[in-house]
Design a protein around this motif. Structure first.
Motif, PDB file in Angstrom:
ATOM      1  N   VAL A  89       3.349 -55.177 -20.368  1.00 31.35           N
ATOM      2  CA  VAL A  89       4.645 -54.505 -20.524  1.00 31.35           C
ATOM      3  C   VAL A  89       5.841 -54.688 -20.136  1.00 31.35           C
ATOM      4  CG1 VAL A  89       4.971 -51.919 -21.493  1.00 31.35           C
ATOM      5  CG2 VAL A  89       2.598 -52.607 -21.723  1.00 31.35           C
ATOM      6  N   PRO A 122      -4.103 -50.288 -21.674  1.00 26.77           N
ATOM      7  CA  PRO A 122      -4.169 -49.235 -20.600  1.00 26.77           C
ATOM      8  C   PRO A 122      -2.746 -49.051 -19.405  1.00 26.77           C
ATOM      9  CG  PRO A 122      -4.726 -52.164 -19.795  1.00 26.77           C
ATOM     10  CD  PRO A 122      -4.534 -51.930 -21.764  1.00 26.77           C
ATOM     11  N   HIS A 161      -1.664 -60.365 -25.574  1.00 21.74           N
ATOM     12  CA  HIS A 161      -2.577 -60.019 -25.362  1.00 21.74           C
ATOM     13  C   HIS A 161      -4.092 -60.123 -26.396  1.00 21.74           C
ATOM     14  CE1 HIS A 161      -3.960 -55.485 -26.171  1.00 21.74           C
ATOM     15  NE2 HIS A 161      -3.925 -55.638 -27.366  1.00 21.74           N
ATOM     16  N   LEU A 162      -4.403 -60.397 -27.920  1.00 16.36           N
ATOM     17  CA  LEU A 162      -5.062 -61.802 -28.545  1.00 16.36           C
ATOM     18  C   LEU A 162      -5.978 -62.445 -27.789  1.00 16.36           C
ATOM     19  CD1 LEU A 162      -5.956 -61.444 -31.294  1.00 16.36           C
ATOM     20  CD2 LEU A 162      -5.083 -63.866 -30.787  1.00 16.36           C
ATOM     21  N   GLU A 200      -3.603 -56.918 -17.584  1.00 17.49           N
ATOM     22  CA  GLU A 200      -3.138 -56.275 -19.437  1.00 17.49           C
ATOM     23  C   GLU A 200      -1.627 -55.162 -19.434  1.00 17.49           C
ATOM     24  OE1 GLU A 200      -4.103 -57.562 -21.228  1.00 17.49           O
ATOM     25  OE2 GLU A 200      -3.840 -56.964 -23.499  1.00 17.49           O
ATOM     26  N   PHE A 201      -1.769 -54.386 -18.052  1.00 15.42           N
ATOM     27  CA  PHE A 201      -0.466 -53.691 -17.967  1.00 15.42           C
ATOM     28  C   PHE A 201       0.393 -54.893 -17.284  1.00 15.42           C
ATOM     29  CE2 PHE A 201       2.644 -50.302 -16.174  1.00 15.42           C
ATOM     30  CZ  PHE A 201       2.313 -49.576 -17.953  1.00 15.42           C
ATOM     31  N   MET A 249       8.310 -60.587 -28.814  1.00 21.11           N
ATOM     32  CA  MET A 249       6.803 -60.309 -29.852  1.00 21.11           C
ATOM     33  C   MET A 249       5.792 -61.941 -29.498  1.00 21.11           C
ATOM     34  SD  MET A 249       8.083 -57.859 -31.144  1.00 21.11           S
ATOM     35  CE  MET A 249       6.638 -57.686 -32.619  1.00 21.11           C
ATOM     36  N   ILE A 305      13.772 -61.911 -28.535  1.00 22.75           N
ATOM     37  CA  ILE A 305      13.399 -60.608 -29.423  1.00 22.75           C
ATOM     38  C   ILE A 305      12.456 -61.529 -29.940  1.00 22.75           C
ATOM     39  CG2 ILE A 305      12.943 -59.267 -31.662  1.00 22.75           C
ATOM     40  CD1 ILE A 305      15.516 -58.352 -30.973  1.00 22.75           C
ATOM     41  N   LEU A 315      14.809 -52.570 -28.453  1.00 25.17           N
ATOM     42  CA  LEU A 315      15.704 -54.726 -27.861  1.00 25.17           C
ATOM     43  C   LEU A 315      16.361 -54.546 -28.766  1.00 25.17           C
ATOM     44  CD1 LEU A 315      12.470 -56.894 -27.446  1.00 25.17           C
ATOM     45  CD2 LEU A 315      13.995 -55.626 -26.106  1.00 25.17           C
ATOM     46  N   ALA A 339      -6.122 -56.642 -31.867  1.00 25.55           N
ATOM     47  CA  ALA A 339      -4.967 -56.668 -31.131  1.00 25.55           C
ATOM     48  C   ALA A 339      -3.807 -57.646 -32.547  1.00 25.55           C
ATOM     49  CB  ALA A 339      -5.806 -58.383 -30.643  1.00 25.55           C
ATOM     50  N   VAL A 342      -8.631 -60.265 -25.481  1.00 18.74           N
ATOM     51  CA  VAL A 342      -9.045 -59.284 -27.059  1.00 18.74           C
ATOM     52  C   VAL A 342     -10.573 -59.824 -25.933  1.00 18.74           C
ATOM     53  CG1 VAL A 342      -9.835 -59.673 -28.829  1.00 18.74           C
ATOM     54  CG2 VAL A 342      -7.541 -58.257 -28.178  1.00 18.74           C
ATOM     55  N   GLY A 382      12.563 -58.805 -23.736  1.00 14.23           N
ATOM     56  CA  GLY A 382      13.100 -58.742 -24.974  1.00 14.23           C
ATOM     57  C   GLY A 382      14.682 -58.201 -24.840  1.00 14.23           C
ATOM     58  N   PHE A 392       7.124 -57.890 -21.240  1.00 15.20           N
ATOM     59  CA  PHE A 392       7.206 -57.779 -22.936  1.00 15.20           C
ATOM     60  C   PHE A 392       9.353 -57.115 -22.769  1.00 15.20           C
ATOM     61  CE2 PHE A 392       8.598 -54.720 -26.407  1.00 15.20           C
ATOM     62  CZ  PHE A 392       8.220 -55.282 -27.408  1.00 15.20           C
ATOM     63  N   PHE A 393       9.687 -55.989 -22.147  1.00  9.83           N
ATOM     64  CA  PHE A 393      10.932 -55.468 -21.744  1.00  9.83           C
ATOM     65  C   PHE A 393      11.760 -56.976 -21.343  1.00  9.83           C
ATOM     66  CE2 PHE A 393       8.670 -51.468 -23.125  1.00  9.83           C
ATOM     67  CZ  PHE A 393       8.937 -51.660 -24.390  1.00  9.83           C
ATOM     68  N   PHE A 433       3.696 -61.013 -26.287  1.00 13.14           N
ATOM     69  CA  PHE A 433       2.978 -59.872 -26.233  1.00 13.14           C
ATOM     70  C   PHE A 433       1.478 -60.087 -27.283  1.00 13.14           C
ATOM     71  CE2 PHE A 433       1.641 -55.564 -25.979  1.00 13.14           C
ATOM     72  CZ  PHE A 433       1.724 -55.292 -25.040  1.00 13.14           C
ATOM     73  N   ILE A 434       1.763 -60.733 -28.147  1.00 13.61           N
ATOM     74  CA  ILE A 434       0.797 -60.321 -29.324  1.00 13.61           C
ATOM     75  C   ILE A 434      -0.150 -61.317 -28.546  1.00 13.61           C
ATOM     76  CG2 ILE A 434       0.508 -60.970 -31.990  1.00 13.61           C
ATOM     77  CD1 ILE A 434       2.739 -59.269 -32.854  1.00 13.61           C
TER      78      ILE A 434
END
Lengths: 483, 471
Positions: free
Chosen positions: A138, B372, A164-165, A134-135, A157, A153, B419, B404, A168, A145, A141-142, A160-161
Motif C-alpha cells: 500500500v 490485510p 497482489h496477484l 501484503e501491507f 497500478m 500511475i 494520484l 486479486a 494470491v 504513484g 503504491f502511493f 500493485f495488481i
C-alpha cells in the motif's frame, strides 16, 4: 518488546509525520530520521545480544490461539542481517529524500512501510508474515504513484495488481499448508512438514514459489520491476531493490527451503535453471538498454538471479553466499539507483546515448558512481566480489562443471556497465551540458547518504566475515536438514 | 423466552413507527428526529448486548444466540451510521423523519431476520425488512429513483413469491414450517428438492447472486446512496445469515445435493460481478457490482457446507461485509452530496480536497479488496480455507484470482482520488458539520481493522453455531 516496538513505532509515528508538516515543513524528515535511528539502535541491540544459533528475542502475543493466529516475533541471525539492512536503508533513504516535495505524506508513507517490513523479517507466524508482506504494497503504491516519473500511475497500478496477484498464489499455498498441518507457527511447521504427503508438499511448494519468485523477481515473473523502478522516485527504488526484493528471497529461504527440504531438493534444479535464465536474460536486456535507470533495474534482476542460484545450491555455503549477496546487492544497487536518479535530475535525460563527459562537470558524484559500478561488476575489495564469487563456488560445489557458464554472466555485467560508463561518464562533455545550471554537485546530506553506502560495501567487502558471522550459526542448523 | 432481544427489536420498530407520527403532530426538526432515532439505536444496542444466548422467542419462531447478538450489534452500528448520513444528506427535506423512520423499521426487520428459525417468521421478518426499503428507494432522490423503485419492488415481489412457493412445497411434504422439525426429516420427495431450489432462488434475488443480480446495480445507482448502503450492506448481510440458518438448521441433508451448483453459482457470480465492475465508469455501479462479487465470495462458503470452517467463513464474511460495504457506500454518499462526484473522472484528486474522508474510503476499499490487516482479508481467508477444506481447491483458486483482479477497480478508485489532479473545483453543497459524518466512519474503519486482527469474537460465535447445528 524490542521487535514489537520496531514494528509499532514507525507505524504510530506516521500520522505525526503527516500532521507535522502543517506545523513545520522540517518535522516529517526529522521524525523519520529519528525513527530510522531508533530502528538502527534496536538492530545494534539485537546484533550485540544475538543468539549463537536458532531464534532469540522471542515475543508471543496470543491473538487467537485456536487457529494459531498469534503474533509471534523472533529473530535469528538471518533475520537480524535483514533487519540491519532495513535500518541502514531507512537512514540513507531519509537522508536522500531530504528535500522531497510534500514531505508530510512522503515520510508518513516511509514510516508506514518500515513497520510491516520489520514484521516480515521478524514474524515466525506464517499468517502474520503474509499480513505484513501484503501491507507493504500500500505505501509503495502511493510512493510510486504520487512521487514517481511521467508514467507513474501506470507503473503503480501494474505494480500493485501484479504483485497482489502473485501473493494470491502464496496465500493459497498458506491455506493448503494450514489445512494439512493446522499450524502457522514456524517451529511447529518445521516439525510437521516432514510428515506431509509429498504430492501436497509439491503443490504447496509451487504455489508459494510463484508468490516469492514474483517478488524477487526472477524471469519470467519480472516484468513489473523495470516499470516500477523506472517510474519510482530514486529513494523508493532503493526500498524496492534493497528491501522489497529481499522479502521474496527471504520468504523463499525461510518458508520454503527450510520448511520443505525434500521438495526443495526435488525442485532445486528448476530453481537453478530459472536462476541462470534470470542472470543471462537480465544481463542481455541490460546490455541492450539505453535508459540508464532501466539498465540498473535489469542489473538488479541479474543480481537477484545470483541470489536464487545461491539458494538453489542447498548447502550451508550456498545459503550463506546468497545471504551475503543480498546484503551486497542492497548496498550496491541502492547507490546506483540513487545516482541514476540524480543524473536524470541534473541532465533531464534518462538516455545513455544523450549523456557524455559528466565526469568533467560533476567529478565528485561521478567518482562515487564509478566506485558503485565497479562494486556491482565485482571488483575485489567490495561486497560485489565476495557475493558473486561465493555464490559461484557454492554452485560449482553442488552442481559441478555445468556452472562454468555462470562466470560468463559476470563478464556480461562487466560489459554493460563499462560500456555505460564509457558513454555516459567519460569522454568529451556534451555541448548542451556546458551551460546547464542544474549540473552541479549534491548538497552535503545527500552526499553523506551516498558515502554511507560506499563505506558499507567496501567495509563488508574487505571484512566479509562480519556479515557471514551474523548468520553462520543459523544457516548451519538448516544445512543439517539437507543432509 | 428471551425478552431482551425482542425488546430491542420492538424499541427500534416503535421508534421508527412513531417518528413520522410525532413529526406530523409536533413538526419536529430533522436534528431532533435524528436524536430520537439515535436514542433508539443506543437503547436497542444495549438490549442486544444484554440478551441471553440460546433462548427462543415466541415459541420457536425466533432464537437469540451468539449469531444474533454479534450480527445484531454490527447491523445496529452500521444502520446508525447510515441514519446519520441519510439525515445529513436529506437534512433540509421535509420527509427526513419519515425516511429515518423507515430505516429504523427496516433495521428492526433485519434483526428479526437473523434470528428467524421458522419459515413463517422468516418471511415475515424478510418483508418487515424489505417493505420500508421500497418506500425509501422511491423517495425522490433524483429522476431515476422512480424507475429504480419500481424495478426494486417487482424484483422483491418476485423473490418473495418464489420463496413462498418453495416454502409451501416443503410444507406440503412435511407439514411443518419449523427449521428444527424439517431438519429431522429425511427427504426423498422430489417436491422437497424443488422447494429448496425455489427458496434458494428467492435468496439469490435478495443477495444479488447470479443470475438474479440484474436489479442490484440499477437500484443502487438510482436511489439515495444512503439507502443503497442499507440495501447492499445491511439487508444483504442479514439475508446471508438467514440463508445460513436455512441451509444448516432446516435443510442440511437437502443442501448437500446442491453443493456443486452452489459452487458453480459462486464462481459465476463473482466472475460476472468483477468483470462488470471493471467495465463501469460510475463509482456507484462499481460498488454495486463489487457487491455482486461479494455475494459470490459468500456463496463459496455456502458451497463448502460440509466442513465446519464454512460457518466461520459465512459469519466472518457477513460481519466484515456489513461494515465495509455500508461504509463504502456512505463515503460515496458524502462525496456525492458534497462534491457531486458520480463518475470516476469526478473522483480525480478528491483525496486532496477531502483527505480524511478519502483515506477512510481507501480503508473500506482495501478491506473489500481483501488487503490485510483489514477484516475483509481475514474473512476471505476463512472463506477460501473452507473451500479448500471441503475439497474444492479449484473454487478457492477461482475466488482468489477473482479477488486479486478485483483489486484493479478498487485501486483504480484510490488512484483517481490520490494520484490524479483534481477536476472538481468547489463543493456543490456546503456541508454543515463534517465531523458529524467523519467520526462515525472513522469508528467503523477502526472496527474493521480490529475485526481483521482480533478473531476471537466472531470465530467463537461461529464455533458455537457450528456445534449447535451438529458439526
Amino acid at each position: 518488546m524490542v521487535l514489537l516496538s520496531m514494528i509499532l513505532v514507525p507505524v504510530l509515528a506516521a500520522p505525526f509525520a503527516y500532521i507535522g508538516e502543517r506545523i513545520n515543513r522540517n518535522i516529517p524528515k526529522y521524525l523519520s530520521l529519528a525513527v530510522a535511528i531508533f530502528l538502527a539502535l534496536c538492530t545494534v541491540y539485537l546484533l550485540v545480544n544475538r543468539p549463537e544459533s536458532g531464534f532469540g528475542f522471542e515475543e508471543f502475543y496470543a491473538i487467537y490461539p485456536p487457529f494459531d493466529f498469534n503474533l509471534h516475533l523472533a529473530v535469528d541471525g538471518i533475520s537480524i542481517t535483514l533487519l540491519a539492512i532495513t535500518a541502514f536503508l531507512a537512514i540513507t533513504v531519509t537522508l536522500s529524500s531530504w528535500n522531497v516535495e510534500k514531505p508530510g505524506a512522503f515520510f508518513a508513507l516511509v514510516l508506514v512501510f518500515l513497520g510491516p517490513m520489520v514484521g516480515v523479517f521478524a514474524s515466525l507466524n506464517l499468517l502474520w508474515f503474509f499480513i505484513f508482506w501484503e501491507f507493504t504494497l500500500v505505501p509503495m503504491f502511493f510512493h510510486i504513484g504520487i512521487w514517481g516519473a511521467e508514467n507513474r500511475i501506470y507503473a503503480a497500478m501494474k505494480f500493485f495488481i501484479y504483485t497482489h496477484l502473485a501473493s494470491v498464489f502464496l496465500l493459497l499455498g498458506i491455506i493448503v499448508l494450514y489445512l494439512n498441518t493446522h499450524s502457522f507457527e514456524f517451529v511447529e511447521l518445521l516439525k510437521k512438514s516432514a510428515a506431509l504427503d509429498p504430492s501436497v508438499v509439491k503443490l504447496i511448494w509451487i504455489l508459494m514459489f510463484i508468490g516469492f519468485a514474483v517478488k524477487m523477481p526472477v524471469v519470467p515473473f519480472h516484468t513489473w520491476l523495470p516499470d516500477a523502478h523506472v517510474q519510482a522516485p530514486s529513494p523508493i527504488s532503493v526500498f524496492l531493490a534493497g528491501l522489497l526484493l529481499k522479502m521474496g528471497a527471504y520468504g523463499l529461504l525461510r518458508w520454503e527451503i527450510f520448511l520443505f527440504p525434500q521438495a526443495t531438493k526435488f525442485f532445486a534444479p528448476l530453481m537453478a535453471v530459472i536462476a541462470i535464465l534470470t542472470i543471462f536474460y537480465a544481463g542481455f536486456r541490460a546490455l541492450a538498454e539505453d535508459h540508464i535507470k532501466r539498465m540498473v533495474a535489469y542489473s538488479s534482476i541479474n543480481h537477484m538471479g545470483f541470489v536464487l542460484l545461491g539458494l538453489s545450491a542447498l548447502t550451508a555455503a550456498g545459503i550463506s553466499s546468497a545471504l551475503y549477496e543480498m546484503v551486497g546487492h542492497a548496498l550496491i544497487i541502492s547507490i546506483l539507483f540513487m545516482i541514476a536518479g540524480y543524473i536524470h535530475h541534473k541532465t533531464h535525460t534518462w538516455y545513455i546515448s544523450e549523456l557524455g563527459g559528466l565526469m568533467k562537470k560533476i567529478p565528485g558524484l561521478m567518482t562515487m558512481f564509478v566506485i558503485g559500478v565497479l562494486a556491482a561488476v565485482g571488483l575485489p575489495g567490495t561486497a560485489g566480489f565476495v557475493g558473486e564469487l561465493t555464490v559461484m563456488l557454492a554452485a560449482f560445489d553442488y552442481y559441478g562443471w555445468v556452472m562454468i557458464i555462470v562466470p560468463l554472466a559476470s563478464a556480461l555485467s562487466a560489459g554493460f556497465f563499462m560500456w555505460m560508463l564509457q558513454r555516459a561518464v567519460f569522454g568529451p562533455l556534451r555541448e548542451s551540458f556546458k551551460e546547464l545550471k542544474s549540473l552541479k554537485e549534491l548538497p552535503f546530506v545527500e552526499n553523506l547518504a551516498l558515502a554511507m553506502y560506499i563505506a558499507a560495501f567496501i567495509f563488508v567487502g574487505i571484512v566479509p566475515s562480519v556479515v557471514f558471522n551474523l548468520y553462520n550459526g543459523s544457516v548451519d542448523i538448516f544445512a543439517q536438514l539437507f543432509k | 423466552m428471551n425478552v431482551n432481544f425482542l425488546a430491542a427489536i420492538m424499541i427500534l420498530a416503535l421508534t421508527g413507527a412513531f417518528l413520522p407520527v410525532i413529526n406530523r403532530i409536533f413538526r419536529i426538526s430533522g436534528i431532533l428526529g435524528a436524536i430520537i432515532a439515535s436514542a433508539g439505536y443506543v437503547l436497542s444496542g444495549f438490549l442486544v448486548l444484554l440478551s441471553e444466548k440460546g433462548g427462543t422467542i415466541l415459541s420457536n419462531f425466533f432464537v437469540s444466540d451468539g449469531v444474533t447478538q454479534l450480527l445484531g450489534l454490527l447491523i445496529l452500528v452500521a444502520s446508525w451510521m447510515t441514519m446519520l448520513v441519510v439525515y445529513w444528506v436529506t437534512e433540509k427535506d421535509k420527509f427526513v423523519n419519515e425516511l429515518i423512520g423507515a430505516l429504523l423499521i427496516s433495521t428492526a426487520g433485519a434483526l428479526l431476520l437473523i434470528s428467524a428459525t421458522n419459515f413463517v417468521s422468516l418471511v415475515i421478518a424478510m418483508e418487515l425488512m424489505t417493505m420500508p426499503t421500497y418506500l425509501m428507494v422511491l423517495f425522490a432522490f433524483d429522476e431515476r429513483s422512480i424507475e429504480a423503485g419500481v424495478k426494486y419492488f417487482f424484483n422483491g415481489a418476485l423473490a418473495i413469491g418464489t420463496m413462498l412457493f418453495g416454502i409451501s412445497l416443503l410444507y406440503a411434504v412435511t407439514g411443518s414450517f419449523e427449521f428444527k422439525v424439517l431438519a429431522k426429516e429425511l427427504f426423498k420427495d422430489p417436491l422437497v428438492l424443488l422447494g429448496a431450489v425455489l427458496i434458494f432462488a428467492g435468496f439469490a434475488f435478495k443477495i444479488t447472486a447470479f443470475p438474479f443480480h440484474f436489479w442490484g446495480p440499477d437500484v443502487y445507482e438510482g436511489t439515495c446512496p444512503g439507502v443503497a448502503a442499507l440495501l447492499t450492506g445491511i439487508t444483504k448481510s442479514a439475508a446471508f445469515i438467514a440463508l445460513m440458518r436455512v441451509i444448516y438448521e432446516a435443510l442440511p441433508a437437502v443442501s448437500e445435493n446442491f453443493t456443486f451448483i452452489l459452487a458453480l453459482l459462486a464462481a459465476i457470480t463473482m466472475t460476472v460481478g468483477n468483470l462488470l465492475a471493471l467495465a463501469q465508469k460510475k463509482v456507484s455501479r462499481i460498488l454495486a457490482y463489487s457487491s455482486v462479487a461479494h455475494a459470490g465470495y459468500t456463496l463459496i462458503a455456502f458451497a463448502a457446507l460440509s466442513v465446519p470452517l464454512s460457518v466461520t467463513g459465512i459469519l466472518y464474511h457477513s460481519a466484515a461485509y456489513v461494515f465495509m460495504k455500508t461504509a463504502a457506500f456512505l463515503c460515496f454518499a458524502v462525496f456525492l452530496f458534497v462534491w457531486g462526484a458520480k463518475t470516476m473522472d469526478d473522483y480525480k484528486g478528491l483525496g486532496r480536497r477531502e483527505p480524511v474522508l478519502a483515506v477512510l474510503f481507501l480503508i473500506f476499499l482495501l478491506s473489500l479488496a481483501g488487503v490485510p490487516p483489514m477484516a475483509g482479508f481475514i474473512s476471505k481467508v476463512f472463506v477460501f480455507a473452507a473451500a479448500v477444506d471441503a475439497g474444492m481447491t479449484w473454487l478457492a483458486l477461482v475466488g482468489l484470482i477473482n479477488s486479486a483482479f478485483s483489486v484493479a477497480y478498487y485501486i483504480w478508485i484510490a488512484k483517481q482520488m490520490f494520484l490524479e489532479e483534481p477536476t472538481l473545483e468547489r463543493p456543490v453543497n456546503a456541508p454543515s458539520n463534517k465531523k458529524f459524518i467523519v467520526v462515525p466512519l472513522a469508528v467503523m474503519a477502526a472496527f474493521l481493522i480490529v475485526l481483521g486482527i482480533w478473531l476471537g469474537p466472531v470465530v467463537n460465535v461461529s464455533h458455537l453455531f457450528a456445534l449447535q447445528v451438529g458439526f
